[in-house]
Motif scaffolding. Structure first.
Motif, PDB file in Angstrom:
ATOM      1  N   GLU A 117       0.816  -1.207   0.000  1.00  0.00           N
ATOM      2  CA  GLU A 117       0.000   0.000   0.000  1.00  0.00           C
ATOM      3  C   GLU A 117       0.857   1.267   0.000  1.00  0.00           C
ATOM      4  O   GLU A 117       0.372   2.342  -0.308  1.00  0.00           O
ATOM      5  N   SER A 118       2.134   1.162   0.389  1.00  0.00           N
ATOM      6  CA  SER A 118       2.988   2.339   0.364  1.00  0.00           C
ATOM      7  C   SER A 118       3.530   2.526  -1.043  1.00  0.00           C
ATOM      8  O   SER A 118       3.538   1.608  -1.851  1.00  0.00           O
ATOM      9  N   SER A 119       4.010   3.722  -1.329  1.00  0.00           N
ATOM     10  CA  SER A 119       4.476   4.004  -2.688  1.00  0.00           C
ATOM     11  C   SER A 119       5.857   3.435  -2.943  1.00  0.00           C
ATOM     12  O   SER A 119       6.241   3.218  -4.092  1.00  0.00           O
ATOM     13  N   VAL A 120       6.634   3.188  -1.882  1.00  0.00           N
ATOM     14  CA  VAL A 120       7.961   2.602  -2.029  1.00  0.00           C
ATOM     15  C   VAL A 120       8.041   1.357  -1.144  1.00  0.00           C
ATOM     16  O   VAL A 120       7.799   1.424   0.056  1.00  0.00           O
ATOM     17  N   VAL A 121       8.369   0.224  -1.749  1.00  0.00           N
ATOM     18  CA  VAL A 121       8.501  -1.032  -1.029  1.00  0.00           C
ATOM     19  C   VAL A 121       9.978  -1.397  -0.981  1.00  0.00           C
ATOM     20  O   VAL A 121      10.640  -1.466  -2.021  1.00  0.00           O
ATOM     21  N   THR A 122      10.505  -1.621   0.216  1.00  0.00           N
ATOM     22  CA  THR A 122      11.897  -2.011   0.383  1.00  0.00           C
ATOM     23  C   THR A 122      11.954  -3.348   1.102  1.00  0.00           C
ATOM     24  O   THR A 122      11.422  -3.498   2.206  1.00  0.00           O
ATOM     25  N   ILE A 123      12.585  -4.323   0.464  1.00  0.00           N
ATOM     26  CA  ILE A 123      12.777  -5.642   1.057  1.00  0.00           C
ATOM     27  C   ILE A 123      14.216  -6.055   0.795  1.00  0.00           C
ATOM     28  O   ILE A 123      14.632  -6.197  -0.354  1.00  0.00           O
TER      29      ILE A 123
ATOM     30  N   ASP B 237       9.830   1.532  -6.381  1.00  0.00           N
ATOM     31  CA  ASP B 237       9.039   2.754  -6.320  1.00  0.00           C
ATOM     32  C   ASP B 237       7.818   2.533  -7.211  1.00  0.00           C
ATOM     33  O   ASP B 237       7.909   2.583  -8.439  1.00  0.00           O
ATOM     34  N   LEU B 238       6.668   2.267  -6.567  1.00  0.00           N
ATOM     35  CA  LEU B 238       5.466   1.912  -7.315  1.00  0.00           C
ATOM     36  C   LEU B 238       4.894   3.104  -8.083  1.00  0.00           C
ATOM     37  O   LEU B 238       4.240   2.911  -9.115  1.00  0.00           O
ATOM     38  N   THR B 239       5.132   4.305  -7.595  1.00  0.00           N
ATOM     39  CA  THR B 239       4.626   5.490  -8.285  1.00  0.00           C
ATOM     40  C   THR B 239       5.434   5.777  -9.541  1.00  0.00           C
ATOM     41  O   THR B 239       4.881   6.004 -10.626  1.00  0.00           O
ATOM     42  N   ALA B 240       6.753   5.742  -9.400  1.00  0.00           N
ATOM     43  CA  ALA B 240       7.627   6.024 -10.541  1.00  0.00           C
ATOM     44  C   ALA B 240       7.862   4.792 -11.410  1.00  0.00           C
ATOM     45  O   ALA B 240       8.434   4.909 -12.490  1.00  0.00           O
TER      46      ALA B 240
ATOM     47  N   GLU C 266      19.687   1.347 -10.277  1.00  0.00           N
ATOM     48  CA  GLU C 266      18.452   1.066 -10.995  1.00  0.00           C
ATOM     49  C   GLU C 266      18.583  -0.208 -11.833  1.00  0.00           C
ATOM     50  O   GLU C 266      19.588  -0.426 -12.502  1.00  0.00           O
ATOM     51  N   VAL C 267      17.541  -1.041 -11.776  1.00  0.00           N
ATOM     52  CA  VAL C 267      17.475  -2.272 -12.565  1.00  0.00           C
ATOM     53  C   VAL C 267      16.414  -2.080 -13.642  1.00  0.00           C
ATOM     54  O   VAL C 267      15.277  -1.708 -13.341  1.00  0.00           O
ATOM     55  N   HIS C 268      16.779  -2.322 -14.875  1.00  0.00           N
ATOM     56  CA  HIS C 268      15.847  -2.127 -15.980  1.00  0.00           C
ATOM     57  C   HIS C 268      15.058  -3.423 -16.234  1.00  0.00           C
ATOM     58  O   HIS C 268      15.642  -4.457 -16.568  1.00  0.00           O
ATOM     59  N   LEU C 269      13.746  -3.341 -16.044  1.00  0.00           N
ATOM     60  CA  LEU C 269      12.857  -4.481 -16.270  1.00  0.00           C
ATOM     61  C   LEU C 269      11.950  -4.190 -17.458  1.00  0.00           C
ATOM     62  O   LEU C 269      11.593  -3.036 -17.714  1.00  0.00           O
ATOM     63  N   THR C 270      11.569  -5.244 -18.154  1.00  0.00           N
ATOM     64  CA  THR C 270      10.554  -5.089 -19.196  1.00  0.00           C
ATOM     65  C   THR C 270       9.204  -4.861 -18.520  1.00  0.00           C
ATOM     66  O   THR C 270       9.039  -5.154 -17.322  1.00  0.00           O
ATOM     67  N   PRO C 271       8.207  -4.352 -19.252  1.00  0.00           N
ATOM     68  CA  PRO C 271       6.882  -4.146 -18.643  1.00  0.00           C
ATOM     69  C   PRO C 271       6.301  -5.410 -18.010  1.00  0.00           C
ATOM     70  O   PRO C 271       5.717  -5.346 -16.918  1.00  0.00           O
ATOM     71  N   LEU C 272       6.464  -6.557 -18.658  1.00  0.00           N
ATOM     72  CA  LEU C 272       5.919  -7.792 -18.093  1.00  0.00           C
ATOM     73  C   LEU C 272       6.729  -8.257 -16.885  1.00  0.00           C
ATOM     74  O   LEU C 272       6.160  -8.766 -15.912  1.00  0.00           O
ATOM     75  N   GLU C 273       8.037  -8.087 -16.920  1.00  0.00           N
ATOM     76  CA  GLU C 273       8.852  -8.424 -15.749  1.00  0.00           C
ATOM     77  C   GLU C 273       8.439  -7.560 -14.570  1.00  0.00           C
ATOM     78  O   GLU C 273       8.308  -8.052 -13.440  1.00  0.00           O
ATOM     79  N   TYR C 274       8.232  -6.281 -14.800  1.00  0.00           N
ATOM     80  CA  TYR C 274       7.819  -5.371 -13.726  1.00  0.00           C
ATOM     81  C   TYR C 274       6.449  -5.772 -13.174  1.00  0.00           C
ATOM     82  O   TYR C 274       6.243  -5.813 -11.958  1.00  0.00           O
ATOM     83  N   LYS C 275       5.525  -6.098 -14.059  1.00  0.00           N
ATOM     84  CA  LYS C 275       4.182  -6.484 -13.618  1.00  0.00           C
ATOM     85  C   LYS C 275       4.226  -7.760 -12.783  1.00  0.00           C
ATOM     86  O   LYS C 275       3.534  -7.874 -11.760  1.00  0.00           O
TER      87      LYS C 275
END
Length: 234
Positions: free
Chosen positions: A129-135, A141-144, A153-162
């Motif tokens: 529910e928070s905008s930034v999840v750290t584990i 960063d769910l907003t950005a 920064e790690v570059h993910l494809t749209p499906l990898e991110y989803k």
């Protein structure tokens, strides 16, 4: 005490196991309710709503799967299935019916307690529910819509991110192949398990120190995957 004020309902027909679970949970500071059959379990859950339910599938009066489905009509807390049934189909059915996790008998009380703590922590934390999840060393960063590993920064494809965000939203919970495929690719691809294998392998290469021994993206053999936020195997 670690248990705080949490109330745990045990629905289990074998008295020695109930007694053992009650003693172990009480020693950890949890309050405990006991039911020896499905009807009593449903009645207690309704009259004294617990924070978490430990549910055996092999009950004398009602099938545990039926009890789980009735619970999920109104109960939103975690349910950990405890069962001697080791078949993958039983595990998948329980998870698809709303269980958060399963532990197969015979079980380690340490593992059960760790999974119980994980389920309660995730419920209380509401990480997604928070905008930034750290584990661990991962930050999302769910907003950005940005993913970082050790601040890089790690570059993910749209499906990898989803796929990653879907697993993060249910961190600590076993997610079946069918659930993940439906959430990420849609109902038309709900049986294409090879999609998942390819994308999970790609995420592991980008996010894990050792993709062959993952810390975060764990495989539940024959069932699905788990994002390990506070998993005993981490």
């Amino acid at each position: 005490m670690p248990g705080g004020d949490h109330l745990i309902l045990i629905v289990e027909d074998e008295q020695p196991i109930r007694r053992f679970l009650k003693a172990s949970l009480s020693n950890e500071g949890y309050r405990v309710l006991e039911a020896e059959n499905g009807q009593d379990g449903l009645r207690l859950a309704a009259s004294q709503p617990p924070d978490l339910v430990i549910l055996d599938l092999g009950l004398p009066d009602l099938d545990g799967q039926h009890v789980l489905k009735q619970l999920r009509d109104w109960f939103t807390g975690p349910v950990i299935v405890l069962s001697a049934r080791d078949q993958e189909t039983q595990k998948i059915q329980a998870l698809d019916s709303g269980a958060d996790d399963y532990v197969t008998k015979p079980f380690s009380i340490g593992e059960l307690l760790a999974r119980l703590r994980t389920a309660l922590r995730h419920t209380n934390r509401g990480a997604a529910e928070s905008s930034v999840v750290t584990i661990g060393d991962l930050k999302v960063d769910l907003t950005a819509r940005l993913v970082y590993r050790r601040e890089t920064e790690v570059h993910l494809t749209p499906l990898e991110y989803k796929l990653l965000v879907t697993m993060l939203k249910h961190a600590g919970k076993v997610l079946t192949h069918r659930f993940l495929l439906r959430e990420v690719w849609g109902p038309q691809d709900s049986r294409e398990n090879h999609y998942l294998r390819v994308f999970v392998a790609s995420l592991r290469r980008k996010l894990e120190d050792d993709p062959a021994r993952p810390r975060y993206l764990l495989t539940e053999q024959g069932v699905g995957y788990r994002f390990a936020a506070d998993d005993p195997r981490v």
